[in-house]
Design a protein around this motif. Structure first.
Motif, PDB file in Angstrom:
ATOM      1  N   HIS A 140     -38.985  18.270  38.180  1.00 29.57           N
ATOM      2  CA  HIS A 140     -38.036  17.352  38.800  1.00 29.57           C
ATOM      3  C   HIS A 140     -38.704  15.987  38.965  1.00 29.57           C
ATOM      4  CE1 HIS A 140     -35.570  15.875  42.327  1.00 29.57           C
ATOM      5  NE2 HIS A 140     -34.625  16.271  41.506  1.00 29.57           N
ATOM      6  N   LEU A 141     -37.985  14.903  38.686  1.00 25.28           N
ATOM      7  CA  LEU A 141     -38.596  13.580  38.724  1.00 25.28           C
ATOM      8  C   LEU A 141     -38.745  13.008  40.128  1.00 25.28           C
ATOM      9  CD1 LEU A 141     -37.401  11.596  35.594  1.00 25.28           C
ATOM     10  CD2 LEU A 141     -39.284  13.215  35.869  1.00 25.28           C
ATOM     11  N   GLY A 142     -38.267  13.708  41.127  1.00 30.72           N
ATOM     12  CA  GLY A 142     -38.548  13.295  42.489  1.00 30.72           C
ATOM     13  C   GLY A 142     -37.459  12.487  43.165  1.00 30.72           C
ATOM     14  N   ALA A 143     -37.604  12.358  44.495  1.00 31.60           N
ATOM     15  CA  ALA A 143     -36.583  11.730  45.324  1.00 31.60           C
ATOM     16  C   ALA A 143     -36.520  10.219  45.162  1.00 31.60           C
ATOM     17  CB  ALA A 143     -36.820  12.083  46.785  1.00 31.60           C
ATOM     18  N   ALA A 144     -37.573   9.593  44.650  1.00 29.61           N
ATOM     19  CA  ALA A 144     -37.531   8.143  44.446  1.00 29.61           C
ATOM     20  C   ALA A 144     -36.543   7.768  43.346  1.00 29.61           C
ATOM     21  CB  ALA A 144     -38.923   7.617  44.103  1.00 29.61           C
ATOM     22  N   VAL A 145     -36.340   8.684  42.416  1.00 27.97           N
ATOM     23  CA  VAL A 145     -35.407   8.468  41.316  1.00 27.97           C
ATOM     24  C   VAL A 145     -34.076   9.143  41.600  1.00 27.97           C
ATOM     25  CG1 VAL A 145     -34.930   8.984  38.901  1.00 27.97           C
ATOM     26  CG2 VAL A 145     -37.193   8.166  39.578  1.00 27.97           C
ATOM     27  N   TYR A 163     -35.325   4.288  32.411  1.00 24.54           N
ATOM     28  CA  TYR A 163     -33.986   3.734  32.578  1.00 24.54           C
ATOM     29  C   TYR A 163     -32.991   4.875  32.647  1.00 24.54           C
ATOM     30  CZ  TYR A 163     -35.715  -0.954  31.410  1.00 24.54           C
ATOM     31  OH  TYR A 163     -36.381  -2.152  31.414  1.00 24.54           O
ATOM     32  N   PHE A 164     -31.967   4.723  33.465  1.00 25.23           N
ATOM     33  CA  PHE A 164     -30.937   5.755  33.573  1.00 25.23           C
ATOM     34  C   PHE A 164     -29.697   5.142  34.199  1.00 25.23           C
ATOM     35  CE2 PHE A 164     -33.339   5.745  37.496  1.00 25.23           C
ATOM     36  CZ  PHE A 164     -32.398   5.931  38.501  1.00 25.23           C
ATOM     37  N   GLY A 171     -24.188   0.256  44.352  1.00 26.47           N
ATOM     38  CA  GLY A 171     -24.222  -0.415  43.062  1.00 26.47           C
ATOM     39  C   GLY A 171     -23.175  -1.514  42.951  1.00 26.47           C
ATOM     40  N   LEU A 172     -23.157  -2.166  41.794  1.00 25.44           N
ATOM     41  CA  LEU A 172     -22.180  -3.220  41.567  1.00 25.44           C
ATOM     42  C   LEU A 172     -20.820  -2.664  41.185  1.00 25.44           C
ATOM     43  CD1 LEU A 172     -24.955  -4.753  41.345  1.00 25.44           C
ATOM     44  CD2 LEU A 172     -23.815  -6.283  39.736  1.00 25.44           C
ATOM     45  N   GLY A 173     -20.829  -1.475  40.541  1.00 31.45           N
ATOM     46  CA  GLY A 173     -19.580  -0.894  40.075  1.00 31.45           C
ATOM     47  C   GLY A 173     -19.590   0.619  40.215  1.00 31.45           C
ATOM     48  N   GLY A 174     -18.667   1.277  39.499  1.00 33.68           N
ATOM     49  CA  GLY A 174     -18.598   2.729  39.579  1.00 33.68           C
ATOM     50  C   GLY A 174     -19.847   3.403  39.051  1.00 33.68           C
ATOM     51  N   TRP A 175     -20.358   2.904  37.920  1.00 27.24           N
ATOM     52  CA  TRP A 175     -21.634   3.335  37.344  1.00 27.24           C
ATOM     53  C   TRP A 175     -22.456   2.099  37.024  1.00 27.24           C
ATOM     54  CZ3 TRP A 175     -23.777   8.142  36.297  1.00 27.24           C
ATOM     55  CH2 TRP A 175     -22.956   9.249  36.549  1.00 27.24           C
ATOM     56  N   ASP A 176     -23.747   2.163  37.322  1.00 28.71           N
ATOM     57  CA  ASP A 176     -24.664   1.070  37.016  1.00 28.71           C
ATOM     58  C   ASP A 176     -25.895   1.619  36.311  1.00 28.71           C
ATOM     59  OD1 ASP A 176     -23.076  -0.868  38.132  1.00 28.71           O
ATOM     60  OD2 ASP A 176     -24.292  -1.155  39.927  1.00 28.71           O
ATOM     61  N   ILE A 177     -26.627   0.726  35.671  1.00 27.45           N
ATOM     62  CA  ILE A 177     -27.887   1.077  35.013  1.00 27.45           C
ATOM     63  C   ILE A 177     -29.045   0.699  35.940  1.00 27.45           C
ATOM     64  CG2 ILE A 177     -29.381   0.640  33.023  1.00 27.45           C
ATOM     65  CD1 ILE A 177     -26.809   0.089  31.414  1.00 27.45           C
ATOM     66  N   PRO A 190     -39.387   3.742  43.420  1.00 26.10           N
ATOM     67  CA  PRO A 190     -37.967   3.569  43.751  1.00 26.10           C
ATOM     68  C   PRO A 190     -37.181   2.940  42.615  1.00 26.10           C
ATOM     69  CG  PRO A 190     -39.361   2.884  45.572  1.00 26.10           C
ATOM     70  CD  PRO A 190     -40.276   3.110  44.409  1.00 26.10           C
ATOM     71  N   ALA A 191     -35.985   3.445  42.413  1.00 21.83           N
ATOM     72  CA  ALA A 191     -35.124   2.910  41.357  1.00 21.83           C
ATOM     73  C   ALA A 191     -34.564   1.560  41.766  1.00 21.83           C
ATOM     74  CB  ALA A 191     -33.990   3.887  41.083  1.00 21.83           C
ATOM     75  N   GLU A 192     -34.478   0.649  40.801  1.00 22.41           N
ATOM     76  CA  GLU A 192     -33.917  -0.672  41.046  1.00 22.41           C
ATOM     77  C   GLU A 192     -32.740  -0.917  40.121  1.00 22.41           C
ATOM     78  OE1 GLU A 192     -36.368  -3.979  39.051  1.00 22.41           O
ATOM     79  OE2 GLU A 192     -37.880  -2.456  39.554  1.00 22.41           O
TER      80      GLU A 192
END
Length: 296
Positions: A140-145, A163-164, A171-177, A190-192
Motif C-alpha cells: 500500500h502506498l500509504g496515507a500521504a497518498v 501522478y494520479f 479539488g478544483l473539480g469532480g476529478w483532479d490530477i 503529501p499529494a499536491e
C-alpha cells in the motif's frame, strides 16, 4: 505562430514540421478477440522489452460495478497470447496497471483491505520485481497518498514522482490530477493538486507523463470533440502549459480515455467507448508520428 509535430517516437522532442498527419490516418483496435474483447478493457502498460502487456478487464463498466481484474498477455510468433490473471490480481477489484521504465515496479489501483481493514474506495498499490523475476507482495502506498476517496491511474516518472487522479474533497473539480514526490526513505509525501491550467472545475483524470509531456483525459472540456478527450500539457519553467487537444486522429464524439505509450515511445494507446448504442471499451493504438497539432 509555428507549426509543430508532437513526435513521441523521437524521444518526446517537439520537432518543427510543416504538414499534418497522413490523410486517412486513424487508430486501430489492438489485438481484437485477444486483448480487446466483448468486455470492457482498461489501461494497458508494457514491460520495457514490449513483450508483456498488463491491462484490466471487467464484465461491466467499472465506474458502476467497481469490479475489474488485471490480466497479462505476452507476444508470440502468432501475436499476443490469451491473457491470464496477473499474480497479484484476481481476488479484489484491480485496475490501471502501470509499469515503470526500468520494469522493476508495477503500480495499480485496488479496492482491497488495508492493514486487515476492508476498504470501499480505490487506493494506490505497488509490487516490486523479485530476483526470480516474479512480482512480490502488494504494498500500500500509504496515507500521504491515499485517502477516503478514490485514487486511480498511477504514473511514475523517471525521478520517482507519482501522478494520479482523485475525486477527493478540496479539488478544483469532480476529478483532479495530483502528484506526490518520494522522500529519501522512498515513501511518498503529501499529494499536491496540479492546479490550473491542467485542472478545472470539470473532470481531469488518467494522467501519464512521458518526458516533458503530460497526457490526460478531460471530460467535456471546452474545445474538445465530445465526452472524454485526450489532452496534453508541456512542462515549462517549473509549471504546466495550457493543455491542448490531441486532435481528431485520436479524439472523436465518442469517449476516449486511458492513454499510455509503448516502451519505445513510438505508439500511443487509449480506450474508446460508445454509449449509444453501448459498445464496451476497446484498446486502440496509433503511431505517435501520426499525431499532429499546432502549438504556439
Amino acid at each position: 505562430m509555428r507549426h509543430w509535430l508532437i513526435a513521441i517516437a523521437t524521444g518526446l522532442s517537439v520537432l518543427a514540421a510543416g504538414t499534418p498527419a497522413t490523410a486517412g490516418t486513424e487508430a486501430t483496435i489492438l489485438a481484437p478477440g485477444v486483448i480487446s474483447s466483448d468486455q470492457e478493457e482498461w489501461r494497458i502498460s508494457f514491460t520495457p522489452d514490449g513483450r508483456s502487456a498488463y491491462f484490466a478487464r471487467s464484465a461491466d463498466f467499472f465506474p458502476v460495478s467497481r469490479q475489474a481484474t488485471i490480466l497479462v498477455s505476452r507476444t508470440t510468433n502468432s501475436g499476443w497470447s490469451a491473457p491470464h490473471t496477473a499474480s497479484f490480481s484476481g481476488q479484489y477489484p484491480d485496475i490501471d496497471p502501470f509499469i515503470t521504465a526500468d520494469g522493476r515496479r508495477l503500480f495499480w489501483s485496488s479496492i482491497r483491505p488495508v492493514d486487515g481493514q476492508p476498504r470501499t474506495d480505490a487506493d494506490l498499490w505497488m509490487v516490486e520485481k523479485r530476483r526470480d523475476g516474479r512480482w512480490g507482495e502488494p504494498q500500500h502506498l500509504g496515507a500521504a497518498v491515499n485517502g477516503p476517496a478514490d485514487e486511480l491511474y498511477p504514473t511514475v516518472t523517471a525521478d520517482g514522482t507519482l501522478y494520479f487522479a482523485s475525486d477527493r474533497a478540496g479539488g478544483l473539480g469532480g476529478w483532479d490530477i495530483y502528484r506526490s514526490r518520494p522522500g529519501r526513505d522512498g515513501r511518498y509525501g503529501p499529494a499536491e493538486n496540479l492546479g490550473a491550467p491542467v485542472n478545472t472545475d470539470g473532470w481531469e483524470f488518467n494522467p501519464v507523463v512521458v518526458g516533458p509531456l503530460l497526457v490526460f483525459t478531460g471530460l467535456n472540456r471546452a474545445g474538445g470533440y465530445g465526452a472524454g478527450d485526450l489532452w496534453y500539457s508541456a512542462a515549462t519553467l517549473g509549471s504546466w502549459s495550457t493543455p491542448r487537444n490531441l486532435g481528431p486522429t485520436v479524439n472523436t464524439a465518442l469517449d476516449e480515455y486511458h492513454p499510455s505509450v509503448s516502451p519505445s515511445l513510438d505508439r500511443l494507446y487509449f480506450v474508446r467507448h460508445n454509449y449509444d448504442p453501448w459498445v464496451p471499451g476497446d484498446i486502440y493504438t496509433i503511431r505517435a508520428r501520426d499525431l499532429y497539432h499546432r502549438l504556439p
